[in-house]
Design a protein around this motif. Structure first.
Motif, PDB file in Angstrom:
ATOM      1  N   VAL A 177       0.959   5.756  -0.833  1.00 46.81           N
ATOM      2  CA  VAL A 177       0.292   6.991  -1.216  1.00 46.81           C
ATOM      3  C   VAL A 177       1.387   7.982  -1.596  1.00 46.81           C
ATOM      4  O   VAL A 177       2.444   8.020  -0.962  1.00 46.81           O
ATOM      5  CB  VAL A 177      -0.622   7.535  -0.093  1.00 46.81           C
ATOM      6  N   LEU A 183       0.870  -1.174   0.000  1.00 47.84           N
ATOM      7  CA  LEU A 183       0.000   0.000   0.000  1.00 47.84           C
ATOM      8  C   LEU A 183       0.904   1.219   0.000  1.00 47.84           C
ATOM      9  O   LEU A 183       1.915   1.258   0.698  1.00 47.84           O
ATOM     10  CB  LEU A 183      -0.878   0.019   1.251  1.00 47.84           C
ATOM     11  N   GLN A 216      -3.364   4.622  -2.615  1.00 51.71           N
ATOM     12  CA  GLN A 216      -4.581   4.170  -1.945  1.00 51.71           C
ATOM     13  C   GLN A 216      -5.059   5.262  -0.978  1.00 51.71           C
ATOM     14  O   GLN A 216      -4.367   5.566   0.010  1.00 51.71           O
ATOM     15  CB  GLN A 216      -4.334   2.872  -1.174  1.00 51.71           C
ATOM     16  N   PRO A 217      -6.240   5.860  -1.253  1.00 53.11           N
ATOM     17  CA  PRO A 217      -6.746   6.937  -0.392  1.00 53.11           C
ATOM     18  C   PRO A 217      -6.875   6.529   1.077  1.00 53.11           C
ATOM     19  O   PRO A 217      -6.686   7.356   1.966  1.00 53.11           O
ATOM     20  CB  PRO A 217      -8.116   7.273  -0.988  1.00 53.11           C
ATOM     21  N   GLU A 218      -7.143   5.251   1.334  1.00 52.49           N
ATOM     22  CA  GLU A 218      -7.270   4.815   2.729  1.00 52.49           C
ATOM     23  C   GLU A 218      -5.945   4.959   3.482  1.00 52.49           C
ATOM     24  O   GLU A 218      -5.929   5.201   4.686  1.00 52.49           O
ATOM     25  CB  GLU A 218      -7.810   3.389   2.853  1.00 52.49           C
ATOM     26  N   LEU A 219      -4.830   4.854   2.763  1.00 52.01           N
ATOM     27  CA  LEU A 219      -3.539   5.052   3.425  1.00 52.01           C
ATOM     28  C   LEU A 219      -3.338   6.532   3.766  1.00 52.01           C
ATOM     29  O   LEU A 219      -2.763   6.859   4.806  1.00 52.01           O
ATOM     30  CB  LEU A 219      -2.384   4.529   2.566  1.00 52.01           C
ATOM     31  N   GLN A 220      -3.828   7.436   2.922  1.00 51.26           N
ATOM     32  CA  GLN A 220      -3.758   8.854   3.264  1.00 51.26           C
ATOM     33  C   GLN A 220      -4.543   9.106   4.557  1.00 51.26           C
ATOM     34  O   GLN A 220      -4.099   9.876   5.411  1.00 51.26           O
ATOM     35  CB  GLN A 220      -4.306   9.733   2.151  1.00 51.26           C
ATOM     36  N   ASN A 221      -5.687   8.463   4.705  1.00 51.05           N
ATOM     37  CA  ASN A 221      -6.462   8.608   5.945  1.00 51.05           C
ATOM     38  C   ASN A 221      -5.670   8.097   7.143  1.00 51.05           C
ATOM     39  O   ASN A 221      -5.724   8.679   8.231  1.00 51.05           O
ATOM     40  CB  ASN A 221      -7.798   7.880   5.831  1.00 51.05           C
ATOM     41  N   GLN A 222      -4.910   7.023   6.951  1.00 51.30           N
ATOM     42  CA  GLN A 222      -4.069   6.509   8.032  1.00 51.30           C
ATOM     43  C   GLN A 222      -2.943   7.494   8.362  1.00 51.30           C
ATOM     44  O   GLN A 222      -2.576   7.660   9.528  1.00 51.30           O
ATOM     45  CB  GLN A 222      -3.479   5.145   7.666  1.00 51.30           C
ATOM     46  N   ASP A 232       3.037   1.370   3.507  1.00 49.85           N
ATOM     47  CA  ASP A 232       2.326   0.822   4.663  1.00 49.85           C
ATOM     48  C   ASP A 232       3.234   0.171   5.691  1.00 49.85           C
ATOM     49  O   ASP A 232       2.736  -0.478   6.600  1.00 49.85           O
ATOM     50  CB  ASP A 232       1.254  -0.159   4.210  1.00 49.85           C
TER      51      ASP A 232
END
Length: 191
Positions: free
Chosen positions: A63, A61, A145-151, A88
Motif C-alpha cells: 500500500v 501486497l 491493496q486497500p485490505e493492507l491499509q486496514n491491516q 506485507d
C-alpha cells in the motif's frame, strides 16, 4: 517508462499554473490552491504507479499512503510530497516492483518539489517511533491493496497505547527543546 517524461512535464506545468493562481489578486480562498496542488500530485502518482506496475504483478501486497500535509490534502507551496510504502512483510530487496518504485520515483518527482518516501514492512509498525506514528495519523490511500491499509490501521491500534504515545511525544519534544537550548541562548518558545 515511455510516458514518464510527459507525466513529469504535466506535473510541472500544473504546478506553474497553480503558482499563477496564488499571485492573482482575485484569490479569495487559499484552500482551493492546496486542494488543486493535491489533485495534481494525486493524478501524477496514480499514473506513475500505473506505469511502474505496467500490468505486472508486484509479487507482494503493498500500500502506498500519502502522509503529512499531502495526506490531509493540504499540499501548500513548498510542502513536501510525503509517501510511505508498506509491504506485507519482508519482501526481498531485489523485488522488481520495489526497485522500480524507488529508482523511478526518485527520478520522477522534480527536486524542487521536494518529497520524502519511506518503505516499511507491516511487522515493523510496532517498532515505529512516535514521529512515524504521527505521520501515519494523516495517512490517505494512494494505491495498492486497500485490505493492507486496514491491516496497517489494525497494527497501529494494537501496538500504540495512547497514553504511552503522548508520554513519548512529550519526552521527544522536551529533548528537542533541551538540545536547542544548549546550542542557542534563546529557545524558540517558552514551555
Amino acid at each position: 517508462m515511455q510516458n514518464l517524461d510527459k507525466l513529469v512535464r504535466n506535473l510541472i506545468e500544473g504546478y506553474t499554473g497553480n503558482e499563477q493562481l496564488i499571485t492573482q489578486k482575485t484569490l479569495a480562498n487559499g484552500w482551493e490552491v492546496c486542494q488543486h496542488r493535491t489533485r495534481l500530485v494525486d493524478d501524477f502518482l496514480l499514473r506513475f504507479f500505473g506505469e511502474t506496475l505496467d500490468g505486472q504483478d508486484p509479487e507482494c501486497l503493498f500500500v502506498i499512503l500519502a502522509t503529512g500535509g499531502y495526506g490531509r490534502k493540504e499540499l501548500c507551496p513548498n510542502s513536501d510530497i510525503d509517501l510511505i510504502l508498506i509491504d506485507d512483510n519482508e519482501v526481498p530487496k531485489d523485488n522488481r516492483f520495489l526497485r522500480q518504485y524507488d529508482s523511478s520515483l526518485l527520478y520522477a518527482i522534480p527536486p524542487n518539489l521536494g518529497h520524502t518516501r519511506m518503505h516499511n514492512a507491516l511487522d515493523e509498525i510496532p517498532k515505529f517511533e512516535t514521529l512515524q506514528i504521527c505521520s501515519l495519523m494523516d495517512m490517505r490511500f494512494i494505491t495498492g491493496q486497500p485490505e493492507l491499509q486496514n491491516q496497517v490501521l489494525a497494527h497501529l491500534r494494537k501496538h500504540t497505547s495512547p497514553e504511552q504515545f503522548v508520554k513519548d511525544r512529550v519526552a521527544e519534544h522536551y529533548a528537542e527543546v533541551a538540545k536547542y537550548s544548549t546550542n542557542n541562548s534563546h529557545p524558540p518558545f517558552n514551555l
